[in-house]
Scaffold this active site. Structure first.
Site, PDB file in Angstrom:
ATOM      1  N   HIS A 240      -5.286  18.641  -2.049  1.00 19.74           N
ATOM      2  CA  HIS A 240      -5.715  17.262  -2.316  1.00 19.74           C
ATOM      3  C   HIS A 240      -4.644  16.330  -1.763  1.00 19.74           C
ATOM      4  O   HIS A 240      -3.461  16.490  -2.081  1.00 19.74           O
ATOM      5  CB  HIS A 240      -5.900  17.025  -3.812  1.00 19.74           C
ATOM      6  CG  HIS A 240      -6.036  15.572  -4.148  1.00 19.74           C
ATOM      7  ND1 HIS A 240      -7.018  14.782  -3.586  1.00 19.74           N
ATOM      8  CD2 HIS A 240      -5.306  14.750  -4.939  1.00 19.74           C
ATOM      9  CE1 HIS A 240      -6.881  13.547  -4.029  1.00 19.74           C
ATOM     10  NE2 HIS A 240      -5.841  13.494  -4.848  1.00 19.74           N
TER      11      HIS A 240
ATOM     12  N   HIS B 220      -9.578   6.582  -2.549  1.00 15.79           N
ATOM     13  CA  HIS B 220      -8.567   7.474  -3.126  1.00 15.79           C
ATOM     14  C   HIS B 220      -7.974   8.451  -2.114  1.00 15.79           C
ATOM     15  O   HIS B 220      -6.809   8.356  -1.776  1.00 15.79           O
ATOM     16  CB  HIS B 220      -9.225   8.218  -4.302  1.00 15.79           C
ATOM     17  CG  HIS B 220      -8.327   9.201  -4.988  1.00 15.79           C
ATOM     18  ND1 HIS B 220      -8.644   9.798  -6.175  1.00 15.79           N
ATOM     19  CD2 HIS B 220      -7.127   9.727  -4.658  1.00 15.79           C
ATOM     20  CE1 HIS B 220      -7.684  10.606  -6.560  1.00 15.79           C
ATOM     21  NE2 HIS B 220      -6.746  10.588  -5.644  1.00 15.79           N
TER      22      HIS B 220
ATOM     23  N   GLU C  70      -4.047  15.457 -11.709  1.00 18.21           N
ATOM     24  CA  GLU C  70      -5.308  15.766 -11.022  1.00 18.21           C
ATOM     25  C   GLU C  70      -5.505  17.263 -10.773  1.00 18.21           C
ATOM     26  O   GLU C  70      -6.245  17.657  -9.870  1.00 18.21           O
ATOM     27  CB  GLU C  70      -5.370  15.012  -9.697  1.00 18.21           C
ATOM     28  CG  GLU C  70      -5.410  13.505  -9.875  1.00 18.21           C
ATOM     29  CD  GLU C  70      -5.798  12.792  -8.591  1.00 18.21           C
ATOM     30  OE1 GLU C  70      -6.939  12.329  -8.500  1.00 18.21           O
ATOM     31  OE2 GLU C  70      -4.950  12.727  -7.678  1.00 18.21           O
TER      32      GLU C  70
ATOM     33  N   HIS D 176      -3.741  12.139   0.232  1.00 19.24           N
ATOM     34  CA  HIS D 176      -4.093  10.718   0.374  1.00 19.24           C
ATOM     35  C   HIS D 176      -3.729  10.233   1.779  1.00 19.24           C
ATOM     36  O   HIS D 176      -3.105   9.184   1.932  1.00 19.24           O
ATOM     37  CB  HIS D 176      -3.332   9.878  -0.660  1.00 19.24           C
ATOM     38  CG  HIS D 176      -3.428  10.376  -2.068  1.00 19.24           C
ATOM     39  ND1 HIS D 176      -2.355  10.420  -2.920  1.00 19.24           N
ATOM     40  CD2 HIS D 176      -4.489  10.861  -2.771  1.00 19.24           C
ATOM     41  CE1 HIS D 176      -2.746  10.892  -4.097  1.00 19.24           C
ATOM     42  NE2 HIS D 176      -4.023  11.181  -4.032  1.00 19.24           N
TER      43      HIS D 176
HETATM   44 ZN   LIG Z   1      -5.081  11.843  -5.753  1.00 18.39          ZN
END
Ligand SMILES: [Zn+2]
Length: 257
Positions: A120, A190, A101, A122
């Site tokens: 980024h 996500h 990603e 989660h």
């Molecule tokens: Zn991710």
């Protein structure tokens, strides 16, 4: 054998000078050191537990950025950091496996010249606001940075063949477009992406966002009528400099143990 050992010892001692000769500078070395510390701090704070990533824009070339190779953030060292262009292509030909990603980072740096660091992650409570209809909104002063609201990027707009991952340049560009001029974009089913002008800011924002989501969830679970933070209440601590100094100190103490 003694001669070989001596040569090896000299090579190790002069590694920093060799790195310098290959194009590294004190500014680059400082950026990489800050990025390594941020990886470990975000792991210790539960924001990057095994998955997720953080990057920093190259301090001297705005068309490049630094990020770890594909690795759990808690394990990242300076030797794991790779340099990518804004298409998220490695600058060096001999590159290890990269994060799938990584396009999140390159595509955001392309359209946001004001941004120098991207996370980024989660984190679970934040994700819960990306699956329902209740908007994630600031409930305390340190969260004032997202007073203007958080957009939600929906991977289904890009087809479902690849699941919810941002693993293509097109998906990265779509996410960056959804982020627009905001500090945060939720990613449906996500996670979330957070941006900042500095590493301490993006680390502080990432931690604060999950904390805000937890507090808001608790109030919602009680059935409270919530009084949300109102406009123009941004905290003077929004750069997170004081917190950053503390997290660095805690990191040093953990490494000394
Ligand atoms: Zn991710």
């Amino acid at each position: 054998m003694k001669k070989i050992a001596l040569v090896l010892a000299c090579l190790l001692a002069y590694m920093p000078l060799l790195a310098w000769a290959q194009g590294s500078t004190p500014a680059v070395a400082a950026a990489i050191e800050e990025l390594v510390a941020a990886n470990r701090i975000l792991a210790a704070q539960g924001i990057l537990p095994g998955y997720g990533h953080i990057s920093i824009r190259h301090p001297q070339n705005p068309n490049r950025y630094f990020i770890s190779r594909s690795l759990a953030p808690e394990l990242v060292t300076a030797g794991d950091i790779v340099e990518l262009d804004l298409d998220s292509v490695p600058v060096s030909s001999s590159t290890p496996r990269l994060y799938l990603e990584r396009f999140i980072h390159g595509e955001i740096y392309k359209i946001r010249p004001d941004i120098n660091a991207v996370v980024h992650n989660h984190t679970p409570t934040v994700i819960s606001f990306g699956i329902g209809s209740t908007p994630l909104k600031p409930v305390f002063h340190m969260a004032a940075f997202f007073l203007d609201g958080i957009p939600i990027w929906d991977y289904r707009d890009f087809g479902t063949a690849n699941g919810a991952l941002v693993d293509t340049p097109a998906r990265g560009a779509g996410l960056a477009e959804a982020l627009a001029d905001r500090p945060v974009v939720l990613m449906r089913n996500h996670g979330v992406t957070v941006v900042g002008s500095t590493v301490p800011m993006v680390v502080g924002r990432s931690i604060t966002l999950e904390l805000n989501a937890e507090i808001q969830s608790q109030a919602l679970a009680r059935g409270d009528e919530i009084v949300y933070l109102e406009q123009d209440e941004e905290s003077p601590g929004s750069a997170f400099d004081r917190s950053w100094d503390l997290w660095l100190r805690q990191l040093e103490a953990a490494q000394d143990d």
